[in-house]
Design a protein around this motif. Structure first.
Motif, short mmCIF file in Angstrom:
data_model
loop_
_atom_site.label_atom_id
_atom_site.label_comp_id
_atom_site.label_asym_id
_atom_site.label_seq_id
_atom_site.Cartn_x
_atom_site.Cartn_y
_atom_site.Cartn_z
N ALA A 1 0.75 -1.32 0.08
CA ALA A 1 0.03 0.04 -0.01
C ALA A 1 0.90 1.31 0.15
O ALA A 1 0.48 2.29 -0.78
CB ALA A 1 -1.05 -0.03 1.31
N ALA A 2 1.93 1.18 0.68
CA ALA A 2 2.80 2.52 0.75
C ALA A 2 3.41 2.65 -0.61
O ALA A 2 3.67 3.72 -0.91
CB ALA A 2 3.76 2.17 1.96
N ALA A 3 3.96 1.55 -1.10
CA ALA A 3 4.56 1.60 -2.35
C ALA A 3 3.84 2.28 -3.49
O ALA A 3 4.34 2.65 -4.54
CB ALA A 3 5.27 0.13 -2.73
N THR A 4 2.50 2.05 -3.66
CA THR A 4 1.66 2.46 -4.58
C THR A 4 1.70 4.05 -4.30
O THR A 4 1.25 4.82 -5.27
CB THR A 4 0.03 1.80 -4.40
OG1 THR A 4 -0.36 2.16 -3.08
CG2 THR A 4 0.27 0.39 -4.45
N ARG A 5 1.99 4.47 -3.19
CA ARG A 5 1.58 5.99 -2.81
C ARG A 5 3.21 6.65 -3.00
O ARG A 5 3.06 7.83 -3.13
CB ARG A 5 0.91 6.17 -1.68
CG ARG A 5 -0.36 5.72 -1.80
CD ARG A 5 -1.15 5.89 -0.53
NE ARG A 5 -2.68 5.57 -0.49
CZ ARG A 5 -3.11 4.32 -0.24
NH1 ARG A 5 -2.20 3.59 0.45
NH2 ARG A 5 -4.05 3.93 0.03
N LEU B 1 9.64 3.80 -2.83
CA LEU B 1 9.48 2.42 -2.29
C LEU B 1 9.26 1.17 -3.53
O LEU B 1 8.33 1.64 -4.33
CB LEU B 1 8.55 2.44 -1.21
CG LEU B 1 8.81 2.64 0.07
CD1 LEU B 1 7.46 2.75 1.07
CD2 LEU B 1 10.05 2.26 0.75
N GLY B 2 9.60 -0.01 -3.31
CA GLY B 2 9.45 -0.89 -4.28
C GLY B 2 9.11 -2.31 -3.39
O GLY B 2 10.02 -2.43 -2.47
N MET B 3 8.51 -3.38 -4.02
CA MET B 3 8.55 -4.74 -3.42
C MET B 3 9.02 -5.40 -4.51
O MET B 3 8.87 -5.25 -5.83
CB MET B 3 7.32 -5.29 -3.13
CG MET B 3 6.60 -4.35 -2.02
SD MET B 3 7.38 -4.69 -0.24
CE MET B 3 6.60 -6.47 -0.35
N ALA B 4 10.06 -6.35 -4.42
CA ALA B 4 10.91 -7.28 -5.45
C ALA B 4 10.88 -8.58 -4.84
O ALA B 4 11.28 -8.73 -3.38
CB ALA B 4 12.00 -6.56 -5.81
N GLY B 5 11.06 -9.66 -5.65
CA GLY B 5 11.62 -11.03 -5.36
C GLY B 5 12.99 -10.99 -5.37
O GLY B 5 13.69 -10.59 -6.21
N ALA B 6 13.68 -11.99 -4.43
CA ALA B 6 15.10 -12.06 -4.53
C ALA B 6 15.31 -13.41 -4.84
O ALA B 6 14.46 -14.38 -5.05
CB ALA B 6 15.83 -11.57 -3.39
N ASP B 7 16.36 -14.14 -4.69
CA ASP B 7 16.74 -15.36 -4.99
C ASP B 7 16.01 -16.28 -3.68
O ASP B 7 15.86 -16.04 -2.80
CB ASP B 7 18.33 -15.66 -4.72
CG ASP B 7 19.22 -14.92 -5.82
OD1 ASP B 7 18.68 -14.82 -6.69
OD2 ASP B 7 20.14 -14.82 -5.51
N GLU B 8 15.81 -17.58 -4.15
CA GLU B 8 15.16 -18.38 -3.59
C GLU B 8 13.71 -17.97 -2.85
O GLU B 8 13.16 -18.23 -1.69
CB GLU B 8 16.02 -18.93 -2.47
CG GLU B 8 17.26 -19.58 -2.75
CD GLU B 8 17.97 -19.81 -1.45
OE1 GLU B 8 17.80 -19.74 -0.23
OE2 GLU B 8 19.25 -20.46 -1.61
N GLY B 9 13.13 -17.04 -3.61
CA GLY B 9 11.87 -16.66 -3.50
C GLY B 9 11.76 -15.59 -2.37
O GLY B 9 10.80 -15.36 -1.81
N THR B 10 12.86 -15.15 -1.69
CA THR B 10 12.93 -13.91 -0.82
C THR B 10 12.28 -12.54 -1.14
O THR B 10 12.87 -12.36 -2.24
CB THR B 10 14.07 -13.96 -0.29
OG1 THR B 10 14.76 -15.19 0.50
CG2 THR B 10 14.25 -12.98 0.99
N GLU B 11 11.32 -12.31 -0.47
CA GLU B 11 10.68 -10.88 -0.81
C GLU B 11 11.71 -9.95 0.00
O GLU B 11 12.16 -10.03 1.03
CB GLU B 11 9.14 -10.76 -0.30
CG GLU B 11 8.50 -11.51 -1.14
CD GLU B 11 6.87 -11.29 -0.70
OE1 GLU B 11 6.26 -10.54 -1.38
OE2 GLU B 11 6.56 -11.83 0.48
#
Length: 350
Positions: free
Chosen positions: A272-276, A280-290
């Motif tokens: 929600a914060a990243a949309t505003r 900020l951003g959300m991303a995936g990393a190795d082995e499915g780690t967010e």
């Protein structure tokens, strides 16, 4: 399992609250008084100016410092300390501040985060939320755990059982509403005497057992959660970067433990914060780690650069769709447009 130790920023101080938990209006009264006179606590008029007895006045001074909305400076041996508002105190409590009357639940979540952030003046609180393995809050294990953490931190002066017990009683009173016979009903008197009980951090069962809530942070505004995550990341990452949601959830002093967040609540708040906020951003990393990514940390504190910098993040920190307090276990509704409207922000890092 190694014995957890208090980090260096947790001060070895106890019972300076005088057995008073913070009451509604205390922070604002103290803020107004020290704005007018930084030496107010060194004068006999303090009880008049603050409208409280001598022991309550001392507690008001302590809590304002513990929440980091005031700062004390001693100019020399034998001189009285100047007590002045911090920039975050002015941002929150000034007449045109974000929420001087603490009407929004987001303000209480923010203060709770500040209370356990560096420097921390409440070791028992820190142990309970950040180091303790127990959800069931019993005085004996909490006393023993606090002592072990102090020994592991090589404190020169260890807390006694009596002082730790008084801290535990004050902490439980702070976060619980009324007697067990009144649960789960919360009265107006409870909200005045124990405003932090509205956060639902602790629950009292009918048998009197107090338990730490695993999910009280589900009701925190998304911007408070994002702020806490960025402030925590800034302790190890000085510039743009990322931090895993696993660390945010499970690190001893991270937002997950302090704010009592479950994975879905943390993820939802950050999305929600990243949309505003494009930083900020959300991303995936190795082995499915967010991971939470951030292009800048300059906005992590409300208006670090000036006491009246503008931005939507400031009001979002404390605003919620409703000024009413949700009952324990009740989710906060989806934020409305008023939730993220603009508001002056300010902070100097204290």
């Amino acid at each position: 399992m190694p014995t957890p130790a208090f980090p260096s920023y947790v001060a070895p101080v106890h019972t300076r609250h005088g057995s008073y938990s913070p009451r509604y209006g205390w922070l604002l009264k103290t803020h107004v008084a020290v704005l007018d006179n930084p030496h107010v606590f060194a004068t006999a008029r303090a009880i008049v100016e603050l409208g409280a007895g001598k022991s309550a006045v001392a507690s008001m001074r302590f809590w304002s410092s513990a929440f980091k909305v005031t700062h004390e400076v001693r100019h020399g041996p034998g001189t009285a300390s100047d007590v002045t508002p911090t920039a975050r105190g002015r941002w929150l409590l000034d007449e045109d501040g974000a929420d001087p009357y603490l009407e929004q639940k987001g303000s209480l979540f923010l203060l709770h985060w500040w209370l356990l952030s560096p420097p921390c003046l409440v070791p028992v609180w820190f142990y309970t939320f950040c180091l303790s393995p127990w959800a069931r809050l019993e005085p004996g294990p909490l006393r023993q755990g606090t002592l072990r953490a102090a020994v592991a931190a090589h404190w020169r002066r260890l807390p006694t059982a009596a002082t730790t017990h008084r801290d535990i009683r004050c902490m439980i009173r702070m976060y619980t509403a009324g007697s067990v016979h009144e649960q789960p009903r919360t009265t107006l008197e409870d909200l005045v005497d124990r405003p932090f009980s509205a956060l639902g951090m602790m629950d009292v069962a009918l048998d009197g057992v107090v338990r730490l809530s695993p999910s009280a942070g589900a009701r925190a505004p998304a911007a408070v959660v994002a702020y806490a995550c960025l402030e925590y990341a800034s302790r190890t990452t000085p510039g743009p970067g990322s931090i895993s949601l696993g660390r945010l959830l499970h690190d001893d002093a991270g937002p997950g433990r302090v704010l009592r967040l479950q994975p879905y609540s943390l993820r939802r708040a950050l999305q929600a914060a990243a949309t505003r906020h494009p930083q900020l951003g959300m991303a995936g990393a190795d082995e499915g780690t967010e991971v939470l990514t951030f292009s800048s940390l300059h906005w992590r504190w409300p208006g670090m650069s000036s006491t009246r910098a503008t931005g939507a993040f400031g009001r979002a920190l404390v605003s919620t769709p409703s000024k009413t307090f949700a009952k324990p276990g009740q989710e906060t509704p989806v934020p409305s447009k008023s939730w993220h409207s603009g508001k002056p922000t300010a902070e100097d890092g204290r």
